[in-house]
Design a protein around this motif. Structure first.
Motif: not given
Lengths: 240, 866, 78
Positions: B364, B702-703, B747-749, B789-791, C18, C20-24, C26
């Motif tokens: 994304r 991923l959690p 979750q994403r972000g 996902r960005a990562d 927490k 790892r959940a946030d892709d940006i 990371r």
């Protein structure tokens, strides 16, 4: 010693259950915790398998000029609950007036308690301004549920409470997701970054007279509460 | 008692020994009891370790050969250091000898370590003096400085020429290469880029010297046949030398570009047309790409997604309408992909054009990371990002190296493109890239003249003064080619196309390019000419062994003294420069597999670029079962038979050839064996391993959380995902029947998404969910929570091991042997019947070989299943 | 019963969950893009759709925004 209070934006958002679970989680993380019931309903002890509405409590003792700190119950070493005690409705108002009159009352008590506990958690009632304003807490959170009614109630609340804690979040609901998004946008700094999910285990825990973390340690809500406790620990460590 | 001292009847009964064997073995034991006092505590302690010390004999039925096996193993145990030797006798003696040797070694090692440590700390200790010196240098006036520069350059050049051309005798050459090697070993430990450049210089000197020597003193001008063979090899070596040098220039200074920040105001962001060209790919593959593209974080009114269907298929049209993207089809499919893109461009007017192959799912963040540079640099025409593959290519699948060794593309996208970027020569790779519309229009659209339109388009852009950028952040992932034949087919196309460009639009000639751009492009194109030289190397020693041709007309010792430093320095330098992106020697396997197939098309394309339509090998489907690709492996089987024959000739020459040639024969034999093993590794690739599933599972951590129908929720860890389901790991086992509905919270972000699926498998704490029934909008969200996902692809290289050349060589050689074993497994039954007795003999002989004692008792562990 | 993780481990695990959940977040930390300002367009789109879906929320949003907007930029309000 760090003081923390929870208050529901309205009744029935799960404040007492959350407070009991949070107290238990902080205790699990090695903290000495005192839970203080500030509600005349006097039912916080139920979460720790105590009697329903014990006669004695800090409110009773304050009115009767008795030593208030003798009323605390030890649930486990390092985890204590201070009940409210039984008061007649008229006495409740009298106490509220007293608390308004002596705004430093609980501040002094907190200083007295500082040696014995790392955390003091207050379960604040809905109304009763004296009860609500009496404990001066480092972390004060308002518990909200992601529904439109809470959203309406939140509008004027913003100035008073620095932190909002979302409880019973169900990500499957479009409306709840939308509300959370709006809140994240609008109250970016006031919203606690841990959401408590809707989980059957939370309701069942009270029916078992246990805090959620002890009743269902593997459940999502237990993890959420532990996350909340960790967040509180980090925040508490930060200079105020 | 008797049975213990003379276990004849037990051997007869339990081990089924013949009378003779049982008698002999029992007799040996009896003699042992009589003369060795086996009941003493020391012997008892040793006997208790029987299983550890004699692992291959512990569970084997006793045979007549066992005494010999015991003797061999005992000798072995006495000679080598065992992992746990506390209880074994003679330990003190060994310790003493070991101490002696370490002391001896220390005499050499201590000064060496001191020296190399000093070198490692050199940059930090020197830096004040260096800054002072550079100040002083800066203060000198320019004409004087210029003069000094020239003088130093001339001096250095003269010295280098001297180093390269000075003929040395045996001893002088030995001293020279040892000195250079020691210098390289010292410099190797210093951090930073300057030592890398120093290593490059050393390697260039040694390699140039080698080539100079080869040209001046190793050709036999008196014999025409020798000369032809020798020249052929020399041309091949010159080619690799050139590639080595060009590669050094190309990758000496990778740029490591960072994304440029976009303006905060999104209304200033340019309009992007995202093109997804497709021809004959399946809709199921394309769907994921479209979903991921829909999730790209870019203002909706500024991102237009177009599905360019060259196959003109109604199902694609319906799908495009369903998800609300633009559908473009055309009536013919002239010029294939380039034509498809050019046709679409006529209908579009966005500022930028992003291109994704229909199986490359963008993350994304793709546009927000790449577009910034277009705003910062008005002459920028192209930003390319790496192609990452979420499924194993045939090499990785058949050799079992997926996710633990860098693959072929890793070097290109990890280092070469980044090196190109330094020289403004990063080129377009057909997908996962974004281009400026005006730039494409200025060169008349995508190039259609060759079969590799991407590189040719980039070349034209550079010729017209546009610049390019490369961003080494994997922002898309796709599917690798399924079968070996398809993989080879793709490489043939690239090779042919690149050579076509080399002929029709040679980067060395023509206007508009800098010298370094020319070098980078030339290297990229020359690289594909590797086929013939590689075949020459695989057969060169045979010229001597078969026909007694002196291909290198020099004493064997001199050859070694020249060729070994050349190889060692190249390997040291490349290991330092490319260690993170490739493993030494694995490239040889890749090249060997392709060599035969690209040799012919590239040669033809080199001489007549417009001729020769080599049909791309049919794309294979899913490998339903293990099979051996005989068609593809045929050339390598012939090569290996030739090399094996060469070994036979070598044996003959050893016994009947002239005395003074023995060393030459031995060197040739080593070369042939190396070739045989490399070919064996290539053969191993042809043994296609079965693909287990239809959809590719991506490993992840991923959690997440699961919510059951009864309202209970549990945290979980997403361990793998595919487009149709996920695998989850819970903190405790759930008692759930297969088929029950389970919701997954991801979750994403800051946002959470819920997907309801059905339980397909449940094994202890691992469960699998299937999302076959998700409605389209949830499918989009699912792709965005996983593939998009960005990562998602950032830590793909976390499993890679650091490059260790020696270790890598061992692995490759082991792989070669495995390749022949696999080949044997797939041979027709009658050959195997014929071969069996020989194999038995080998196995029988092998059973006498000593084994390394196991350090811990072997406990059979359950193999985890997923 | 298996040994329970200690309190410190629990917090570390939760914090990593927490993160790892946030892709940006990371992406920023792994690629060292700490200065990157990322615009979560999809969240923004969803927000706009939310106001379309629920009139009360849109109404409250207008109420909430009004005084702020007026004080900031009076010319832009219709």
């Amino acid at each position: 010693m760090i003081t923390l209070s929870l208050r529901g934006v309205r009744g029935g958002v799960g404040t007492s259950s959350t407070l009991a679970a949070l107290g238990h989680a902080l205790h699990e993380l090695g903290q000495k915790v005192l839970l203080v019931d500030m509600c005349p309903e006097n039912s916080l002890g139920l979460h720790f398998n105590m009697d329903l509405a014990p006669r004695e409590g800090w409110a009773r003792a304050t009115l009767d000029q008795q030593p208030w700190h003798e009323q605390a119950w030890v649930v486990e070493p390092g985890l204590c609950v201070l009940p409210y005690g039984q008061l007649k409705p008229s006495e409740v108002f009298a106490l509220d007036a007293l608390l308004i009159e002596q705004p430093k009352l609980w501040t002094q008590r907190q200083i007295a308690l500082a040696k014995g506990f790392d955390w003091i958690l207050f379960d604040l009632p809905q109304r009763l301004p004296g009860h609500v304003s009496s404990p001066h807490c480092r972390i004060s959170m308002m518990v909200i549920n992601p529904d439109a009614a809470c959203h309406v109630l939140l509008q004027p609340q913003l100035a008073q409470t620095p932190l909002f804690l979302v409880n019973r979040f169900d990500a499957a609901s479009q409306l709840q997701r939308d509300l959370l998004l709006i809140w994240q946008q609008r109250y970016a700094h006031a919203l606690v970054p841990v959401n408590l999910h809707a989980d059957e285990a939370m309701g069942e825990a009270l029916a078992r007279s246990e805090p959620a973390g002890r009743y269902a340690p593997a459940s999502l809500i237990a993890l959420d509460i532990i996350s909340l406790a960790s967040w509180c620990l980090l925040r508490g460590r930060r200079p105020a | 008692m008797i049975s213990r001292w003379f276990p004849y009847s037990r051997l007869r009964r339990e081990q089924n020994c013949t009378r003779f064997t049982a008698f002999i073995l029992a007799l040996i034991q009896a003699l042992g009891w009589i003369f060795l006092r086996l009941e003493s505590p020391r012997w008892q302690a040793l006997r208790e370790q029987h299983r550890r010390l004699y692992p291959h004999l512990a569970d084997k039925p006793s045979t007549i050969g066992d005494p010999l096996r015991y003797t061999v193993q005992t000798l072995w145990l006495l000679l080598v250091r065992t992992p746990n030797q506390n209880q074994i006798g003679r330990q003190r003696f060994r310790q003493r000898t070991a101490r002696f040797f370490t002391a001896l070694l220390m005499i050499v090692q201590r000064p060496w370590n001191l020296l190399s440590n000093a070198f490692a700390h050199l940059p930090t200790t020197l830096s004040p003096q260096v800054t002072k010196g550079s100040h002083w240098w800066d203060n000198i006036q320019w004409p004087l400085r210029k003069g000094l520069y020239i003088a130093m350059g001339v001096l250095a050049l003269a010295l280098i020429v001297l180093c390269i051309t000075e003929p040395f005798g045996f001893l002088a050459q030995l001293v020279f290469v040892v000195l250079l090697w020691m210098l390289a070993m010292l410099v190797r430990r210093m951090p930073g880029r300057f030592p890398t450049l120093l290593l490059i210089v050393l390697s260039v000197i040694v390699s140039c010297r080698y080539l100079w020597w080869r040209y001046t003193s190793t050709l036999n001008w008196n014999d025409t046949f020798d000369l032809i063979c020798g020249l052929t090899l020399l041309v091949a070596e010159t080619y690799t030398w050139l590639i080595l040098l060009l590669g050094y220039v190309q990758t000496s200074w990778p740029l490591n570009r960072k994304p440029a920040q976009l303006p905060a105001d999104t209304s200033q962001w340019p309009v992007v047309d995202l093109l997804i060209p497709t021809y004959n790919e399946e809709l199921s593959v394309t769907r994921g790409t479209v979903y991921a593209a829909l999730g790209i974080d870019w203002p909706k009114d500024k991102l237009r997604i177009h599905l360019l269907d060259d196959g003109n298929r109604p199902s694609f049209k319906t799908f495009a309408e369903e998800v609300g993207i633009n559908y473009i089809a055309r009536t013919d499919n002239r010029h294939a992909k380039a034509g498809n893109l050019n046709h679409a461009l006529k209908l579009l007017d966005g500022d930028l054009v992003a291109i994704f192959d229909c199986d490359h799912m963008p993350a994304r963040s793709f546009l927000q990371l790449t577009v910034g540079w277009f705003l910062r640099d008005p002459k920028l025409a192209l930003v390319q990002t790496p192609h990452h593959f979420l499924s194993p290519d045939p090499f990785e699948r058949n050799l079992g190296t997926f996710r633990n060794r860098p693959n072929e593309g890793e070097l290109f996208y990890g280092l070469i493109q980044d090196g190109n970027d330094m020289w403004n020569a990063a080129f377009f790779c057909g997908s996962c890239a974004i281009l400026r519309r005006t730039a494409i229009d200025s060169i008349g659209g995508f190039a259609v003249e060759t079969v590799t339109e991407d590189a040719h388009t980039a070349l034209r852009l550079h010729r017209n003064g546009w610049t390019s950028a490369y961003l080494r952040i994997p922002q898309a992932a796709g599917l690798a080619t399924e079968s070996l034949s398809a993989h080879i087919g793709q490489r043939i196309r690239w090779a042919r196309g690149m050579v076509q460009i080399f002929r029709t639009d040679n980067p060395l000639l023509g206007k508009g390019l800098t010298i370094f751009q020319r070098i980078c492009y030339t290297n990229a194109m020359m690289h594909f000419l590797v086929g013939l030289p590689r075949l020459v190397f695989l057969t060169a020693p045979l010229a001597f062994l078969f026909f007694h041709a002196y291909i290198i007309y020099a004493p064997a010792v001199m050859i070694l003294l020249y060729v070994l430093p050349h190889m060692i320095h190249a390997s040291l330098t490349n290991s330092r420069m490319q260690g993170a992106y490739r493993q030494t020697f694995w490239g040889e396997v890749y090249e060997t597999v392709l060599a035969w197939y690209i040799a012919r098309p590239t040669t033809v394309a080199l001489f007549s670029p417009s001729r020769g339509k080599f049909n791309v090998t049919a794309k294979g489907g899913m490998m339903e079962e293990n099979q051996f690709d005989w068609q593809t492996a045929k050339p390598y089987l012939i090569l290996s038979v030739l090399n094996a024959l060469g070994l036979g000739f070598a044996v003959w020459r050893l016994f009947y050839g002239p005395r003074d040639e023995i060393f030459t024969v031995i060197v040739s034999v080593l070369w042939v064996i190396y070739n045989l093993l490399i070919i064996g590794a290539a053969v191993a690739v042809a043994a296609e391993v079965r693909q287990v599933r239809n959809t590719h599972r991506v490993l992840a951590r991923l959690p997440g959380a699961v919510k059951l129908a009864d309202g209970h929720s549990y945290p979980c860890e997403l361990v793998d995902y595919s487009d149709g389901g996920v695998g989850l790991q819970l903190s405790q086992a759930l008692q759930l029947p297969v088929g029950s509905p389970v919701s997954l919270i991801l979750q994403r972000g800051n946002r959470e998404f819920v997907f309801t699926g059905t339980l397909t498998r449940s094994h202890e704490r691992f469960i699998g969910l299937s999302f076959a029934q998700l409605p389209p909008e949830e499918k989009i969200a699912f792709v965005q929570c996983t593939f998009g996902r960005a990562d998602a692809w950032l830590d793909h290289n976390s499993g890679f091991e650091a490059d260790k050349p020696i270790q890598s060589l061992k692995e490759i050689l082991a792989l070669g042997i495995k390749g022949y074993y696999r080949l044997y497994e797939y041979l027709p039954a009658w050959i195997r019947v014929l071969a069996k007795p020989f194999l038995h003999i080998f196995q029988w002989l092998g059973s006498f070989l000593p084994r390394m004692p196991t350090s811990t008792p072997l406990i059979s562990r359950p193999v985890s299943r997923s | 019963m298996a040994a329970l993780p200690t309190a410190v481990q629990i917090s570390a695990d939760i914090l990593s969950r927490k993160e790892r959940a946030d892709d940006i977040a990371r992406l920023k930390s792994m690629m060292e893009l700490h200065a990157l300002e990322y615009v979560d367009v999809s969240a923004h789109m969803e927000l706009l759709q939310a106001f379309e879906r629920w009139p009360l929320l849109a109404y409250l949003e207008a109420q909430y925004k009004k005084p702020v907007d007026l004080s900031k930029d009076p010319e832009q309000t219709p």
